[in-house]
Design an enzyme around this catalytic site. Structure first.
Site, mmCIF file in Angstrom:
data_model
loop_
_atom_site.group_PDB
_atom_site.id
_atom_site.type_symbol
_atom_site.label_atom_id
_atom_site.label_comp_id
_atom_site.label_asym_id
_atom_site.label_seq_id
_atom_site.Cartn_x
_atom_site.Cartn_y
_atom_site.Cartn_z
ATOM 1 N N LYS A 187 0.846 -1.206 0.000
ATOM 2 C CA LYS A 187 0.000 0.000 0.000
ATOM 3 C C LYS A 187 0.879 1.252 0.000
ATOM 4 C CE LYS A 187 -3.756 -2.566 2.059
ATOM 5 N NZ LYS A 187 -4.468 -3.025 3.242
ATOM 6 N N GLN A 241 -4.838 -1.954 9.389
ATOM 7 C CA GLN A 241 -4.631 -3.248 8.738
ATOM 8 C C GLN A 241 -5.214 -4.375 9.605
ATOM 9 O OE1 GLN A 241 -3.273 -3.727 5.591
ATOM 10 N NE2 GLN A 241 -4.017 -5.803 5.907
ATOM 11 N N ASP A 248 -11.416 2.095 3.444
ATOM 12 C CA ASP A 248 -11.721 0.675 3.234
ATOM 13 C C ASP A 248 -13.236 0.456 3.085
ATOM 14 O OD1 ASP A 248 -9.502 -0.967 2.976
ATOM 15 O OD2 ASP A 248 -9.106 -1.024 5.139
#
Ligand code: NDP
Length: 287
Positions: free
Chosen positions: A53, A97, A120
């Site tokens: 990322k 994460q 997300d």
């Protein structure tokens, strides 16, 4: 012989387009989109995902701050840190994460990310937008699948779409997105009887199960579009998807490989969401 859907190539195209848009944004606003990535603990797979990322951010020109926290951090401290990033006007997107180390509550941690920075698309408000089809952020993996379909000229409209898997991050939003594009959608899961009978009706079959080579040739209709979301290891430790690629490919019209299919698209769509968050943030705060 199926056309192999090249996710690596399409993801590179998406990143190149975003790089151009980001350069334009920086020239106009003198400000870069910025993403905070919070990694707790030392899970090797999570470390790889976070590195990928950060690498994508760098390529595009998005500023990224990777915050690495010890696995034994308290829930309170983790939430305090997430909230401190949430309060910063120069941070457009935040992601934590997953999965978090044992003892930490992921749901509670995610709830500290405000909906407008939730790149997300896990926040209940953003999930509501997905249901309604008026997306603020696209859930990254299903959005990556849709982008692949679009760029290969495959429309779900009028097609029978079967999604195997009903997780909040893949199966359910995937089904919604296919529905919003006028597919006739069916969701299958571990309690679905006669699964193969259902999957054989699919013009577009999406597998998001998490079991190596679970979708076998007898489960696939001749000429189907087969999208493999799974990331698994086979008996030899080799990366493989949920689809038995070798035997399914000759029956399919289009198929995604693993690796190099849906996987690279997920990060590309995260970058897209970060850019969108920056656009929204700048128009709200002129930050
Ligand atoms: P989950 O484990 O959350 O969900 C798996 C789903 O598969 C569940 O709905 C489950 O049903 C269903 N399932 C399990 N066994 C069967 C079975 N025998 N028959 C029918 N359905 C079954 O996984 P995720 O959705 O998070 O991920 C799925 C896969 O996608 C994984 O391999 C994961 O690594 C990969 N993935 C890939 C991403 C990418 O970027 N390419 C991103 C995210 C995930 P039930 O609900 O009844 O238990």
């Amino acid at each position: 012989m199926a056309t192999i859907i090249d996710g690596k190539k399409i993801a590179a195209e998406v990143r190149a387009e975003l790089k151009e848009k980001t350069e334009k944004m920086v020239a106009e606003t003198k400000r870069r989109p910025a993403l905070a990535v919070i990694l707790v603990g030392e899970d090797p797979a999570s470390q790889v995902y976070v590195r990928n990322k950060a690498k994508a951010c760098e390529e595009i020109g998005i500023a990224s701050e990777v915050v690495t926290l010890a696995a034994d951090i308290t829930q309170e401290m983790l939430e305090f840190i997430i909230k401190s990033y949430a309060a910063r006007v120069d941070i457009d997107g935040i992601l934590v994460q997953m999965p978090l180390p044992k003892g930490l509550d992921g749901e509670k941690a995610l709830a500290c990310i405000p909906a407008e920075k939730d790149v997300d698309a896990f926040h209940p408000e953003n999930v509501g937008h997905i249901m309604r089809g008026d997306y603020r952020f696209l859930p990254c993996t299903p959005a990556g699948v849709m982008e692949l379909l679009h760029r290969y000229g495959i429309s779900p409209a009028g097609k029978k779409c079967v999604v195997i898997g009903r997780s909040d991050i893949v199966g359910k939003p995937m089904a919604m997105m296919l529905l919003h594009e006028n597919g006739t959608v069916e969701i299958c899961h571990s309690k679905t009887p006669n699964l193969a009978e259902e999957t054989r009706t699919a013009d577009i079959l999406v597998a998001a199960v998490g079991r190596p080579k679970f979708v076998t040739a007898d489960m696939v209709k001749e000429g189907a579009v087969v999208i493999d979301v799974g990331i698994n290891r086979d008996e030899n430790g080799k990366l493989c998807g949920d689809v038995d690629f070798e035997n399914v490919e000759p029956k399919a019209s289009f198929i995604t490989p693993v690796p190099g299919g849906v996987g690279p698209m997920t990060v590309a769509m995260l970058m897209q969401n970060t850019f969108t968050a920056a656009e929204n943030n700048m128009s709200t705060n002129r930050g």
